[in-house]
Design a protein around this motif. Structure first.
Motif, short mmCIF file in Angstrom:
data_model
loop_
_atom_site.label_atom_id
_atom_site.label_comp_id
_atom_site.label_asym_id
_atom_site.label_seq_id
_atom_site.Cartn_x
_atom_site.Cartn_y
_atom_site.Cartn_z
N GLU A 94 0.81 -1.21 0.00
CA GLU A 94 0.00 0.00 0.00
C GLU A 94 0.85 1.26 0.00
OE1 GLU A 94 -2.52 -0.38 3.38
OE2 GLU A 94 -3.87 -1.85 2.42
N HIS A 95 2.06 1.17 0.56
CA HIS A 95 2.95 2.33 0.63
C HIS A 95 4.00 2.32 -0.49
CE1 HIS A 95 1.18 2.53 4.66
NE2 HIS A 95 1.55 3.80 4.68
N GLY A 96 3.84 1.40 -1.44
CA GLY A 96 4.77 1.36 -2.56
C GLY A 96 6.16 0.87 -2.20
N ILE A 97 6.25 0.12 -1.11
CA ILE A 97 7.57 -0.38 -0.68
C ILE A 97 7.83 -1.72 -1.36
CG2 ILE A 97 8.92 -1.18 1.29
CD1 ILE A 97 7.23 0.75 3.03
N ASN A 98 8.94 -1.80 -2.05
CA ASN A 98 9.34 -3.03 -2.72
C ASN A 98 9.97 -3.95 -1.68
OD1 ASN A 98 10.12 -5.02 -4.47
ND2 ASN A 98 11.76 -3.85 -5.42
N LEU A 121 20.78 -12.56 -1.68
CA LEU A 121 21.74 -12.12 -2.69
C LEU A 121 21.18 -12.29 -4.10
CD1 LEU A 121 25.08 -13.49 -1.19
CD2 LEU A 121 24.42 -11.09 -1.45
N GLN A 122 20.47 -13.40 -4.31
CA GLN A 122 19.88 -13.64 -5.62
C GLN A 122 18.81 -12.58 -5.94
OE1 GLN A 122 21.02 -15.99 -7.89
NE2 GLN A 122 19.78 -14.66 -9.20
N ILE A 123 18.02 -12.22 -4.94
CA ILE A 123 17.01 -11.18 -5.13
C ILE A 123 17.68 -9.86 -5.51
CG2 ILE A 123 15.30 -9.74 -3.93
CD1 ILE A 123 14.57 -12.27 -2.29
N LEU A 124 18.75 -9.52 -4.79
CA LEU A 124 19.46 -8.27 -5.09
C LEU A 124 20.05 -8.28 -6.49
CD1 LEU A 124 21.23 -7.73 -1.65
CD2 LEU A 124 19.35 -6.38 -2.60
#
Length: 201
Positions: free
Chosen positions: A5-9, A190-193
């Protein structure tokens, strides 16, 4: 939901166990219990969960008496190698999960990893996301939240069927050691980053 809702990824990372805690210790006589629970009792600090924890503790005490062992406030807290000894010496660990109204499918207790990762057959309340990490009746045992009759039947069954209980304990341990340590979680992070372009290989 709030982050969205706050646009936080954001990304979800499940609980885990530290890799150096993930081993099966030698059993010791002082920690031998048929059923064990590690955590606070009716004094549990989450008021929205107090009644369930109170009911669970009363059920275990009333049903199993001196065959049941509890560790954690107000009883002594056990950590480190002694915790591994406790789980290695006991037969069944009961897990618990603070998941108010069960609206979050992957919000469940780290006990599922902390116990299985020390080699004990673990029985936990069913939350849908748990089956992403364990196979029910193969690596963990799940029961319907608040269904004390089912919980008692499962505990009694696995206390009477040593081979099945030990097989679940071993399979749960192997799954946790292979996939559910903080090393695994850091690799996922790390993979997500990398996928987000925040870091480069």
């Amino acid at each position: 939901r709030i982050f969205k809702e706050h646009g936080i990824n954001q990304r979800y990372l499940p609980p885990a166990i530290f890799e150096d805690s993930c081993y099966i210790a030698e059993p010791v006589d002082k920690f031998k219990h048929d059923v064990v629970f590690v955590g606070g009792g009716k004094e549990y600090s989450h008021p929205e969960w107090n009644q369930y924890r109170t009911d669970l503790m009363e059920f275990l005490y009333n049903t199993y008496g001196d065959r049941f062992g509890k560790y954690g406030h107000p009883q002594p807290t056990i950590r480190g190698h002694e915790l591994n000894q406790l789980y290695a010496s006991s037969k069944i660990a009961i897990s618990d999960s603070l998941n108010k109204d069960f609206i979050d499918s992957h919000y469940f207790s780290d006990r599922m990893f902390l116990a299985t990762g020390r080699g004990i057959c673990t029985i936990a309340p069913y939350i849908p996301g748990v089956t992403d990490f364990f196979v029910d009746r193969k690596e963990i045992v799940l029961y319907a939240f608040g269904n004390w009759v089912q919980l008692k039947n499962l505990i009694n069954y696995y206390l009477e069927h040593d081979d099945e209980r030990r097989a679940i304990a071993q399979a749960g341990f192997e799954r946790t050691k292979r996939e559910n340590t903080f090393t695994n979680r850091m690799q996922t992070m790390l993979q997500i980053l990398k996928d987000e372009g925040a870091i480069h290989a």
